[in-house]
Enzyme design. Structure first.
Site, PDB file in Angstrom:
ATOM      1  CG  ASP A 259      68.506  34.192  64.673  1.00 30.51           C
ATOM      2  OD1 ASP A 259      67.301  34.155  64.992  1.00 30.51           O
ATOM      3  OD2 ASP A 259      69.391  34.670  65.397  1.00 30.51           O
TER       4      ASP A 259
ATOM      5  CG  HIS B 212      71.083  29.552  62.538  1.00 32.82           C
ATOM      6  ND1 HIS B 212      71.554  29.027  63.715  1.00 32.82           N
ATOM      7  CD2 HIS B 212      71.481  30.843  62.503  1.00 32.82           C
ATOM      8  CE1 HIS B 212      72.218  29.969  64.371  1.00 32.82           C
ATOM      9  NE2 HIS B 212      72.193  31.083  63.670  1.00 32.82           N
TER      10      HIS B 212
END
Ligand SMILES: [Zn+2]
Length: 215
Positions: free
Chosen positions: A9, A164
């Site tokens: 993400d 991430h």
């Protein structure tokens, strides 16, 4: 034995995403990248999403600004600003199921995630809403997340993990993590566990009252 679906993400990030793609490519792993709309305005960053798409990864929508959780935004045009604008930038890189992932604060699944007008927008646009059930907090523990991630994998049959592709240093451990997953019999797959998908192609699949703000 456990199943694991990987998602990355908050990118794309030139310092990190290419390395993540290299590692996944070397291992033959497919994942999903939930991108931030405003980052795609930068041609260099968008080209990283193009590369990810070409290499078989799925591209999902993770809002335009990733600033204030959608359930806390009072603006009636939240969905237009945060979701539609991002989907337009993703353009032909979008998966047919139009993956959308909201964000809380620190990965919490609570009533900051969504609000009724956003849910209506997702439904009308035939989006599929992708939550998660594993969040090893790589951003605030860039060196220690690997052990926590393995513990989370072992605790359930199918983990949908949020990592991430951000320049925190955490992704320097990605290859080691994936080696350990393999060593422990983990099976990596690209699809999502149904209990993480409250909406599929615009249709509600289960109750999400606990994730809705009252605004
Ligand atoms: Zn996020």
């Amino acid at each position: 034995m456990f199943d694991l679906t990987l998602s990355f993400d908050n990118g794309p990030e030139p310092e990190v995403t290419p390395r993540v793609l290299d590692i996944l490519g070397e291992r033959g792993i497919k994942a999903t990248f939930f991108v931030i709309g405003e980052k795609l305005l930068d041609p260099e960053r968008r080209s990283l999403s193009v590369r990810a798409h070409q290499e078989g990864h799925w591209i999902g929508n993770h809002t335009y600004t990733h600033s204030v959780p959608l359930g806390l935004q009072r603006d009636p045009d939240t969905a237009e600003h945060e979701i539609a604008r991002t989907q337009a930038l993703i353009g032909d890189l979008a998966h047919p199921q139009r993956w959308f992932r909201p964000f809380g604060g620190g990965g919490n699944l609570d009533d900051r995630l969504l609000k009724p007008s956003v849910v209506e927008h997702l439904s009308a646009g035939e989006y599929s809403c992708v939550l998660w059930n594993s969040i090893p907090r790589d951003w605030d523990d860039p060196d220690g997340w690997v052990e926590r991630a393995l513990t989370q994998c072992r605790a359930q049959t199918w983990s949908l993990m949020v990592l991430h592709d951000l320049p925190t240093g955490a992704m320097w451990h990605l290859d080691r993590f994936l080696a350990l997953v393999e060593e422990r019999g983990g099976r990596i797959r690209q699809d999502f566990p149904p209990d993480c998908l409250p909406m599929v192609d615009g249709q509600m699949k289960f109750e999400i009252d606990g994730l809705l703000a009252e605004v």
